[in-house]
Design a protein around this motif. Structure first.
Motif, PDB file in Angstrom:
ATOM      1  N   ILE A 169      63.434   2.611 123.326  1.00  0.00           N
ATOM      2  CA  ILE A 169      64.154   1.933 122.601  1.00  0.00           C
ATOM      3  C   ILE A 169      65.212   2.351 122.144  1.00  0.00           C
ATOM      4  CG2 ILE A 169      63.791   0.979 120.167  1.00  0.00           C
ATOM      5  CD1 ILE A 169      60.601   0.808 120.950  1.00  0.00           C
ATOM      6  N   ILE A 170      65.492   3.809 121.756  1.00  0.00           N
ATOM      7  CA  ILE A 170      66.511   4.522 121.541  1.00  0.00           C
ATOM      8  C   ILE A 170      67.621   4.493 122.185  1.00  0.00           C
ATOM      9  CG2 ILE A 170      67.579   6.874 120.688  1.00  0.00           C
ATOM     10  CD1 ILE A 170      64.510   7.441 119.488  1.00  0.00           C
ATOM     11  N   ALA A 171      67.074   4.654 123.538  1.00  0.00           N
ATOM     12  CA  ALA A 171      68.143   4.537 124.631  1.00  0.00           C
ATOM     13  C   ALA A 171      68.941   3.443 125.063  1.00  0.00           C
ATOM     14  CB  ALA A 171      67.530   5.152 125.983  1.00  0.00           C
ATOM     15  N   SER A 172      67.899   2.319 124.803  1.00  0.00           N
ATOM     16  CA  SER A 172      68.339   1.059 124.637  1.00  0.00           C
ATOM     17  C   SER A 172      69.587   0.381 123.645  1.00  0.00           C
ATOM     18  CB  SER A 172      67.289   0.091 124.734  1.00  0.00           C
ATOM     19  OG  SER A 172      67.546  -1.456 124.822  1.00  0.00           O
ATOM     20  N   ALA A 173      69.244   1.056 122.505  1.00  0.00           N
ATOM     21  CA  ALA A 173      70.053   0.877 121.480  1.00  0.00           C
ATOM     22  C   ALA A 173      71.476   1.369 121.512  1.00  0.00           C
ATOM     23  CB  ALA A 173      69.515   1.322 119.886  1.00  0.00           C
ATOM     24  N   ALA A 174      71.409   2.781 122.124  1.00  0.00           N
ATOM     25  CA  ALA A 174      72.551   3.658 122.376  1.00  0.00           C
ATOM     26  C   ALA A 174      73.433   2.859 123.213  1.00  0.00           C
ATOM     27  CB  ALA A 174      71.885   5.082 122.571  1.00  0.00           C
TER      28      ALA A 174
ATOM     29  N   ALA B   2      76.437   5.690 117.500  1.00  0.00           N
ATOM     30  CA  ALA B   2      76.470   4.423 116.617  1.00  0.00           C
ATOM     31  C   ALA B   2      77.630   4.713 115.733  1.00  0.00           C
ATOM     32  CB  ALA B   2      75.045   4.125 115.944  1.00  0.00           C
ATOM     33  N   GLY B   3      77.881   5.616 115.005  1.00  0.00           N
ATOM     34  CA  GLY B   3      78.973   6.016 114.112  1.00  0.00           C
ATOM     35  C   GLY B   3      78.280   5.875 112.830  1.00  0.00           C
ATOM     36  N   GLY B   4      78.992   5.792 111.808  1.00  0.00           N
ATOM     37  CA  GLY B   4      78.645   5.797 110.537  1.00  0.00           C
ATOM     38  C   GLY B   4      78.170   4.407 109.779  1.00  0.00           C
ATOM     39  N   LEU B   5      78.368   3.349 110.455  1.00  0.00           N
ATOM     40  CA  LEU B   5      78.388   1.894 110.144  1.00  0.00           C
ATOM     41  C   LEU B   5      76.882   1.644 109.820  1.00  0.00           C
ATOM     42  CD1 LEU B   5      80.019  -0.342 109.019  1.00  0.00           C
ATOM     43  CD2 LEU B   5      79.888  -1.484 111.223  1.00  0.00           C
ATOM     44  N   CYS B   6      76.049   2.319 110.753  1.00  0.00           N
ATOM     45  CA  CYS B   6      74.542   1.927 110.578  1.00  0.00           C
ATOM     46  C   CYS B   6      74.021   2.270 109.144  1.00  0.00           C
ATOM     47  CB  CYS B   6      73.868   2.697 111.507  1.00  0.00           C
ATOM     48  SG  CYS B   6      74.005   4.514 111.599  1.00  0.00           S
TER      49      CYS B   6
ATOM     50  N   GLU C 170      78.475 -11.985 115.804  1.00  0.00           N
ATOM     51  CA  GLU C 170      77.053 -12.253 115.312  1.00  0.00           C
ATOM     52  C   GLU C 170      76.170 -10.997 116.273  1.00  0.00           C
ATOM     53  OE1 GLU C 170      73.114 -14.991 115.557  1.00  0.00           O
ATOM     54  OE2 GLU C 170      74.940 -16.043 114.538  1.00  0.00           O
ATOM     55  N   ASP C 171      76.425 -11.172 117.362  1.00  0.00           N
ATOM     56  CA  ASP C 171      75.733  -9.906 118.199  1.00  0.00           C
ATOM     57  C   ASP C 171      75.996  -8.726 117.856  1.00  0.00           C
ATOM     58  OD1 ASP C 171      74.641 -12.062 119.774  1.00  0.00           O
ATOM     59  OD2 ASP C 171      75.937 -11.852 121.187  1.00  0.00           O
ATOM     60  N   VAL C 172      77.467  -8.451 117.253  1.00  0.00           N
ATOM     61  CA  VAL C 172      77.650  -7.039 116.984  1.00  0.00           C
ATOM     62  C   VAL C 172      76.946  -6.814 115.483  1.00  0.00           C
ATOM     63  CG1 VAL C 172      79.536  -5.746 115.673  1.00  0.00           C
ATOM     64  CG2 VAL C 172      79.864  -7.016 117.737  1.00  0.00           C
ATOM     65  N   HIS C 173      76.772  -7.939 114.588  1.00  0.00           N
ATOM     66  CA  HIS C 173      76.283  -7.713 113.456  1.00  0.00           C
ATOM     67  C   HIS C 173      74.635  -7.589 113.700  1.00  0.00           C
ATOM     68  CE1 HIS C 173      75.473  -9.840 109.034  1.00  0.00           C
ATOM     69  NE2 HIS C 173      75.191  -8.247 109.219  1.00  0.00           N
ATOM     70  N   ARG C 174      74.028  -8.337 114.554  1.00  0.00           N
ATOM     71  CA  ARG C 174      72.600  -8.010 114.741  1.00  0.00           C
ATOM     72  C   ARG C 174      72.326  -6.519 115.441  1.00  0.00           C
ATOM     73  NH1 ARG C 174      69.147 -12.290 115.002  1.00  0.00           N
ATOM     74  NH2 ARG C 174      70.018 -14.364 114.669  1.00  0.00           N
TER      75      ARG C 174
ATOM     76  N   GLU D  68      70.523   0.177 111.894  1.00  0.00           N
ATOM     77  CA  GLU D  68      70.432   0.242 110.184  1.00  0.00           C
ATOM     78  C   GLU D  68      68.645   0.588 110.108  1.00  0.00           C
ATOM     79  OE1 GLU D  68      71.738  -1.909 106.311  1.00  0.00           O
ATOM     80  OE2 GLU D  68      70.404  -3.121 107.814  1.00  0.00           O
ATOM     81  N   HIS D  69      67.974  -0.323 110.760  1.00  0.00           N
ATOM     82  CA  HIS D  69      66.740   0.033 110.700  1.00  0.00           C
ATOM     83  C   HIS D  69      66.485   1.073 111.492  1.00  0.00           C
ATOM     84  CE1 HIS D  69      62.328  -1.500 111.093  1.00  0.00           C
ATOM     85  NE2 HIS D  69      62.408  -1.120 112.293  1.00  0.00           N
ATOM     86  N   MET D  70      66.630   1.641 112.435  1.00  0.00           N
ATOM     87  CA  MET D  70      66.221   2.605 113.263  1.00  0.00           C
ATOM     88  C   MET D  70      66.456   3.908 112.692  1.00  0.00           C
ATOM     89  SD  MET D  70      66.768   1.045 117.271  1.00  0.00           S
ATOM     90  CE  MET D  70      66.110   2.728 117.975  1.00  0.00           C
ATOM     91  N   ILE D  71      67.706   3.888 112.081  1.00  0.00           N
ATOM     92  CA  ILE D  71      68.212   5.159 111.893  1.00  0.00           C
ATOM     93  C   ILE D  71      68.040   5.443 110.438  1.00  0.00           C
ATOM     94  CG2 ILE D  71      70.487   6.844 111.763  1.00  0.00           C
ATOM     95  CD1 ILE D  71      71.301   5.097 114.367  1.00  0.00           C
ATOM     96  N   VAL D  72      68.385   4.560 109.344  1.00  0.00           N
ATOM     97  CA  VAL D  72      68.089   4.741 107.829  1.00  0.00           C
ATOM     98  C   VAL D  72      67.405   3.924 107.215  1.00  0.00           C
ATOM     99  CG1 VAL D  72      70.422   5.723 108.038  1.00  0.00           C
ATOM    100  CG2 VAL D  72      70.376   3.394 107.418  1.00  0.00           C
ATOM    101  N   GLY D  73      66.495   3.171 107.898  1.00  0.00           N
ATOM    102  CA  GLY D  73      65.767   2.021 107.195  1.00  0.00           C
ATOM    103  C   GLY D  73      64.314   2.609 106.880  1.00  0.00           C
ATOM    104  N   ASP D  74      63.506   1.775 106.272  1.00  0.00           N
ATOM    105  CA  ASP D  74      62.164   2.323 105.746  1.00  0.00           C
ATOM    106  C   ASP D  74      61.303   2.978 106.819  1.00  0.00           C
ATOM    107  OD1 ASP D  74      60.683   2.812 103.634  1.00  0.00           O
ATOM    108  OD2 ASP D  74      59.824   0.803 103.550  1.00  0.00           O
ATOM    109  N   MET D  75      61.381   2.496 108.077  1.00  0.00           N
ATOM    110  CA  MET D  75      60.799   2.739 109.115  1.00  0.00           C
ATOM    111  C   MET D  75      60.971   3.955 109.685  1.00  0.00           C
ATOM    112  SD  MET D  75      57.618   1.226 109.590  1.00  0.00           S
ATOM    113  CE  MET D  75      57.493   1.586 111.413  1.00  0.00           C
ATOM    114  N   ALA D  76      62.414   4.036 109.672  1.00  0.00           N
ATOM    115  CA  ALA D  76      63.193   5.357 110.510  1.00  0.00           C
ATOM    116  C   ALA D  76      62.396   6.815 110.173  1.00  0.00           C
ATOM    117  CB  ALA D  76      64.736   5.347 109.962  1.00  0.00           C
TER     118      ALA D  76
END
Length: 500
Positions: free
Chosen positions: A300-305, A382-386, A417-421, A427-435
């Motif tokens: 999942i991490i590799a896919s997102a990267a 990802a950069g800081g935008l996450c 919209e794909d960039v936003h998604r 955001e969820h993976m790196i700084v979200g509640d589950m991260a």
């Protein structure tokens, strides 16, 4: 066929007693804050009903129950171990993280081994009792969690040495029809939305610790059981709903407040010499499960990267490919260790197939040592935008929505919209509640890397390994070759046998 639907599972939860506590109040199991974790468990039922998933998710019960969910199965062969590992990896990909149902079945596999060995060596009668319980578990397609880790108090002291004797779960009363237990267990993933809580010892015990050598199972809403929980779930989405935002987690601090356990649900009662063996056996099975789930997390991490670097137009740069290849390499090496562990597995007296200890611990340790580096790579690419992306509602506001969409555009041909998604996922993976939960779980779930090191060094044939150096140095000329045979906890059984 002993299979139920996700709807059946949720109906069971709704009927349970409200012994779950959150923010100082009792809640029932229909509470929205539990929905993310419930959705993960529900997925294990739903996929088992689909023809394309049944080869992995459905198996014939060795107890004659019929077709059952593999999460209710006791491994009977190398193929069972391999399919369990593959199923875990693929299902974890589907939910974006831990599948949460493996703890219960890893505990049952451990009990299947240890109850039989106790009966054979000590003359107890636990194994038949366990098989009766297992048949009930399989017939109803139940979900279990393992409650193993005691709160422990002063870590330098054994259970019987603690100033407060309840800091390890213990038997406080024995009755003709069962036992009464008191104590607490920590880090119990999924406890507020499982059917059964399976309790195991957390460590080796001495003769002074017999009250703490206890294993049993009770319904999750059993009288005296209190689940004080910490849920983790994504921010609710109003516009950009996606599969990842349907899933979450809940961890329980589980209190046993003078809980009566019926005799037929007790699988260890004071057999202190087997407490450590049972604790080890659960950890062993659970670490093999990690060779399925941790590769999925890396996938999942590799896919997102890979996706974010494609959208940013940098995916072909050598340093980017090197970083992503590291994550892929970790995933495949951990998975390969699990395959090797299954291939070198060994059947115990119960008929249960037990993985090789060295390969299992190598895989789990490698995963734990790399987890933060994998998230570091993802955050780097990802950069800081996450971490600074404005909230979703702002992107759909009349005043600023069009401007925000304008300024997050990336390479030509990729919809805004794909960039936003993509960045909501990051955001969820790196700084979200589950991260944070996922990262800490990557270190400590199933045992920290140090515990894998301890197990490996205790179980590796070091004396035989040294013969290579002795031969090459001319110290021992009789050396032929070094080849490590299968290592499982079976060898530890020798010290429990009379006269050993």
């Amino acid at each position: 066929m002993a299979l139920v639907s996700g709807k059946d599972y949720m109906e069971r939860l709704a009927k349970m007693m409200p012994n779950v506590y959150l923010n100082g109040r009792a809640i029932d199991r229909t509470d929205e804050r539990l929905r993310g974790g419930i959705n993960i468990i529900k997925e294990t039922f739903e996929l088992a009903s689909r023809p394309e998933w049944q080869e992995l998710c459905v198996v014939e019960s060795h107890l004659g129950v019929g077709k059952i969910n593999r999460f209710c199965h006791i491994h009977q062969s190398k193929e069972d171990l391999l399919k369990k590992q593959k199923m875990t990896r693929l299902l974890c990909q589907r939910v974006g993280g831990c599948i949460q149902r493996c703890m219960g079945i890893d505990a049952l596999n451990a009990l299947s081994v240890v109850t039989k060995e106790m009966d054979d060596i000590l003359g107890t009668a636990y194994h038949r009792r366990f098989l009766d319980y297992l048949k009930y578990f399989q017939s109803n397609d139940l979900v279990g969690c393992c409650a193993q880790t005691d709160v422990k108090g002063d870590r330098s002291k054994r259970p019987h040495q603690q100033p407060d004797p309840d800091l390890y779960l213990r038997i406080v009363e024995e009755r003709e029809d069962g036992i009464v237990v008191r104590g607490a267990k920590a880090h119990n993933t999924a406890a507020p939305y499982v059917d059964e809580i399976i309790v195991l010892p957390t460590r080796a015990m001495t003769p002074q610790d017999t009250a703490y050598a206890v294993a049993f199972a009770v319904p999750a809403d059993w009288p005296g059981v209190k689940l004080v929980i910490r849920p983790a779930h994504p921010r609710k989405r109003e516009h950009l709903e996606a599969p990842i935002f349907q899933f979450g987690d809940a961890e329980s601090f589980t209190i046993f407040d003078d809980v009566f356990v019926p005799k037929e649900r007790v699988f260890m009662k004071g057999e202190h010499i087997f407490a450590g063996f049972l604790a080890l056996m659960f950890a062993h099975f659970h670490r093999h499960s990690y060779t399925g789930c941790k590769p999925a997390i890396s996938d999942i991490i590799a896919s997102a990267a890979a996706l974010v670097t494609e959208y940013n137009g940098i995916e072909k740069l050598p340093h980017v490919q090197e970083k992503i290849s590291h994550i892929i390499g970790t995933a495949e090496l951990v998975y390969a260790a699990g395959i090797a562990s299954a291939e070198y597995s060994e059947k115990f007296a119960s008929g249960t197939q037990v993985p090789d200890e060295i390969f299992t611990n190598v895989g789990r340790r490698h995963a734990g040592q790399n987890v933060y580096h994998e998230y570091e790579i993802l955050a780097d690419l990802a950069g800081g935008l996450c971490a600074t992306l404005p909230f979703e509602e702002d992107f759909f506001s009349e005043e600023n929505g069009s401007l925000l969409h304008k300024y997050i555009q990336r390479v030509a041909g990729v919809a805004v919209e794909d960039v936003h998604r993509c960045y909501r996922l990051l955001e969820h993976m790196i700084v979200g509640d589950m991260a944070g939960v996922m990262q800490v779980a990557g270190i400590h779930g199933g045992g920290s890397p140090h515990m894998e090191t301890v197990t490996m060094m205790q179980r590796y044939p070091m004396a035989d390994l040294k013969k290579i150096a002795k031969y090459l140095a001319g110290i021992d000329t009789n050396f032929v070759c070094f080849h490590r045979e299968t290592v499982t906890p079976k060898k530890l059984l020798q010290k429990f046998k009379p006269g050993q």
